[in-house]
Scaffold this active site. Structure first.
Site, mmCIF file in Angstrom:
data_model
loop_
_atom_site.group_PDB
_atom_site.id
_atom_site.type_symbol
_atom_site.label_atom_id
_atom_site.label_comp_id
_atom_site.label_asym_id
_atom_site.label_seq_id
_atom_site.Cartn_x
_atom_site.Cartn_y
_atom_site.Cartn_z
ATOM 1 N N GLN A 69 0.852 -1.191 0.000
ATOM 2 C CA GLN A 69 0.000 0.000 0.000
ATOM 3 C C GLN A 69 0.884 1.236 0.000
ATOM 4 O OE1 GLN A 69 -2.193 0.058 3.615
ATOM 5 N NE2 GLN A 69 -3.384 1.870 3.126
ATOM 6 N N GLU A 84 -9.032 -1.003 6.093
ATOM 7 C CA GLU A 84 -7.814 -1.247 6.859
ATOM 8 C C GLU A 84 -8.098 -1.171 8.347
ATOM 9 O OE1 GLU A 84 -4.605 1.508 6.227
ATOM 10 O OE2 GLU A 84 -3.179 0.166 7.203
#
Lengths: 399, 353
Positions: free
Chosen positions: A129, A247
């Site tokens: 990410q 997340e």
């Protein structure tokens, strides 16, 4: 709500147990000291593949896309049962399955979803990410990595940091600035990038624990085809929020490698009188851990009714990381100098050593304590927002 | 349904103005309110239908406890309508059955004492059907018609029903830090008593009652913590300093976020506790202790910081903060404090491994 399995859930649990008992043993992990990272990742990829073939890698997804048409509760049941086996389930897998693909399913084109879903599900694609930057952490929208259009490509220049598992990832999700002439939240776009693209340099960061899960990633004239842009130009912030929401929800999930309050309770028991001064605090931490567990049950119940996780979900990571840090500190303290040797062969102590380090990172990663408290105060309790003097200024005019 | 009705009724009836008037009146118990509550069926919520109650289960008691806690209702709901009813219906005696009928109509108040300790109070001894000894702060003692006490030797404890109007009963008023919750001390001298349970059965009923009390009190605590938080939120949005509402500053916001988090964690433990009361007997020790420990923490913090966030005005009698501040302390100590329940929690957690 009900904390018992319904007959349907009990049947699913039995089915999962049965399946795990014939498949999971072969993937039990050796001690970390006896295995290289490359070996560990290879094992994790193949365990992911075995799960995907059975539909357990994406229980909630439609059968046509590799899932089981299941419920969030069934996903939790699988995770609970899976945790009984010490199988390799790593964040380098979940970035793809829990953050990247769910974001694509909301914002990407049908072709993009089709292109990435299956290989990610089967462990063929590991993701990282590429969000944080040296000067853009909590103030993520202040990021400076630029993406400039050049024909059918975008040319990327900049630097990312704290990029977990970039050194093993096949692909990355990336946000970059495509228009510095508008306010900082408005000029961002969302891309996917093949980590083998020329111009990407990954440098490992050595952490306080001595491990290197994080990296710095330098992007120099990296070309990304426009086909790898997710969503519209300038919509990057909104799409990144989908990723971050997922997340925060998943970082709060349970892990078999992290210390539990019951481990601390057992340790205090063993310590006898030396443990006495810590008992009330340990009980309070245990109660917090239990509360978090049942809070998640409530959230999952809400999810299964079709509700989206509210801002209060931010509390999951806030509590988990703080509880882990304090528990670990108490565990190491009560064990005294015996706990300080890093090559301890007591698995309980090793867990707390890991927790002592990792919790310090977890309180920062995926939204710091302070950001999460702001979110709860502003979105749950309705308190006024912080002053953000740069909010409406064009990015190019910021100091 | 029950929750909505309860909340509507209490929001109109159970107000701070009423508590102030009640305090000025000098009466120990707001009999009028207790009667109204009984007419709604709450005092007899758990009383079996054969004795005139509604025959509802622990879940409904939890809902009512939370709503009563929300408005800080000074009523003997948990002792009389929940714990006493639980004990009396599990150990049938003619006296107990008659009492259940009176509880359902709101005619009888029961003081429950000695639930905090694992062992019966050593100072309370049963001999030849008579009981001798004394107990410290007992809630609703002076307003009660009967007391249920845990007495006897450690190896043969007994649960006893004592008629407080009988001979050999002496009651003394205590001045409590929460003036809305009257407490008294009890001295028994050769007092007549009905044995509700002895030995193993007494221990079992006592443990059940203690866990029931812990979960219900935890619900009462989260109800109160919720309103303390809401009161503080409303105030910091309104009060300005340095040109902004004080609720815009992080130091203030973060306190309130922590308040919400503590209450949410306690609420989750409470729900698990409510479930365990009905469906999870094996997990009840763990669930009740977790609910108790986290609810004490939640209300302690909410009450303390609610006052603090009000600034100086919060310290005055005119503001409502003191009602939460003192109630938090009383609820934290009743049924045994956080340290005691913390021990039970650690014990249950290690026993389950």
């Amino acid at each position: 709500m009900d904390f018992n399995d319904t007959p349907q859930e009990a049947a699913f649990r039995a089915e999962v147990r049965d399946w795990l008992s014939s498949h999971a043993n072969a993937y039990r992990q050796p001690l970390p000291a006896d295995i290289t990272e490359a070996d560990f990742i290879a094992r994790a990829r193949s365990w992911q593949k075995v799960k995907a073939e059975a539909g357990y890698a994406a229980i909630r997804w439609p059968r046509s896309e590799g899932g089981l048409d299941g419920t969030p509760i069934e996903e939790v049941i699988f995770a609970e049962e899976e945790a009984r086996y010490h199988v390799p389930v790593g964040p380098f897998v979940t970035i793809g399955t829990h953050l990247a693909v769910p974001t694509f399913r909301v914002h990407a084109t049908t072709e993009q979803v089709a292109r990435f879903t299956r290989p990610t599900l089967y462990g063929d694609l590991l993701w990282c990410q590429l969000f944080s930057e040296p000067a853009a952490g909590s103030d993520l929208a202040g990021l400076r990595t630029r993406a400039v259009r050049d024909g059918d490509d975008w040319v990327i220049n900049g630097q990312k940091v704290w990029t977990s598992w970039a050194h093993v990832a096949d692909w990355g999700i990336l946000i970059a600035r495509t228009d510095p002439g508008v306010a900082k939240h408005k000029g961002l776009s969302y891309f996917v990038v093949d980590m083998k693209t020329p111009g990407i340099e990954v440098r490992r960061i050595r952490q306080i624990s001595g491990e290197s899960e994080f990296n710095e990633v330098f992007l120099t004239d990296v070309r990304i085809p426009d086909a790898n842009r997710i969503g519209a130009v300038g919509e990057g912030w909104k799409i990144a929020m989908t990723t971050l929401m997922n997340e925060r929800f998943s970082v709060g999930g349970e892990s078999q490698d992290e210390p539990q309050a019951a481990d601390l309770a057992a340790l205090l028991q063993r310590a006898g009188p030396a443990g006495l001064p810590y008992r009330l605090r340990a009980a309070q931490l245990l109660a917090q851990e239990q509360g978090l567990k049942y809070f998640r049950c409530r959230q999952i119940t809400a999810l299964s009714r079709g509700d989206t996780p509210g801002a209060i979900a931010a509390m999951g990571k806030l509590v988990q990381s703080n509880v882990m840090q304090e528990m670990s500190r108490i565990a190491l303290d009560v064990t005294g100098t015996a706990a300080l040797a890093c090559a301890g062969d007591d698995p309980a102590i090793s867990k707390f050593q890991h927790g002592y380090f990792w919790s310090a990172a977890l309180r920062i990663a995926g939204g710091t304590d302070e950001i999460l408290r702001n979110q709860i105060a502003e979105r749950v309790l309705g308190l006024p927002g912080d002053i953000r003097v740069d909010k409406d200024l064009p990015f190019s005019q910021l100091k | 349904m029950l929750r909505d009705n309860a909340r509507r009724f209490l929001s109109e009836t159970a107000t701070f103005e009423r508590w102030r008037r009640h305090l000025d009146s000098g009466a120990g118990l707001d009999r009028a309110l207790w009667r109204e509550v009984a007419e709604l069926g709450w005092s007899g919520a758990a009383v079996p239908e054969t004795f005139g109650g509604l025959g509802l289960g622990p879940m409904e008691l939890c809902v009512l406890a939370e709503e009563l806690g929300r408005v800080l209702a000074p009523l003997p709901f948990i002792g009389t309508a929940s714990i006493a009813v639980d004990i009396l219906s599990r150990s049938p005696t003619p006296e107990g059955n008659a009492l259940l009928e009176r509880i359902a109509t709101g005619d009888a108040v029961i003081a429950v004492a000695g639930l905090d300790a694992d062992q019966p109070a050593s100072k309370l001894v049963l001999r030849d059907g008579r009981v001798d000894g004394s107990l410290g702060a007992v809630a609703w003692l002076e307003q009660a018609d009967y007391a249920i006490v845990y007495a006897g030797e450690p190896d043969t404890p007994s649960l006893l029903l004592v008629d407080l109007a009988g001979a050999g009963v002496e009651r003394r008023t205590l001045r409590l830090i929460d003036p809305l919750l009257p407490h008294g001390s009890l001295t028994l001298t050769q007092a007549a008593t009905t044995v509700l349970a002895r030995g193993a059965q007494a221990r079992e009923l006592h443990a059940r009652a203690r866990n029931l009390g812990a979960v219900l009190t935890a619900f009462e605590q989260i109800g109160a913590a919720d309103t303390a938080c809401a009161l503080a939120v409303a105030y910091v949005k309104e009060r300005h300093a340095f040109g902004r509402p004080v609720g815009a500053y992080q130091a203030v916001k973060h306190k309130l976020a922590d308040m919400a988090v503590k209450t949410e964690l306690a609420r989750s433990n409470c729900y698990f506790g409510a479930w365990a009361l009905v469906d999870g007997p094996d997990e009840l020790d763990l669930a009740a202790a977790a609910a108790r420990v986290s609810a004490i923490d939640a209300l302690d913090y909410a009450a303390q910081e609610c006052l603090h966030l009000h600034g100086g005005i919060g310290y005055t009698w005119e503001a409502n903060c003191h009602f939460y501040y003192t109630r938090a302390r009383v609820l934290a100590s009743s049924l045994g404090n956080a340290a005691l329940w913390g021990e039970r929690l650690l014990h249950a957690a290690t026993a389950q491994r």
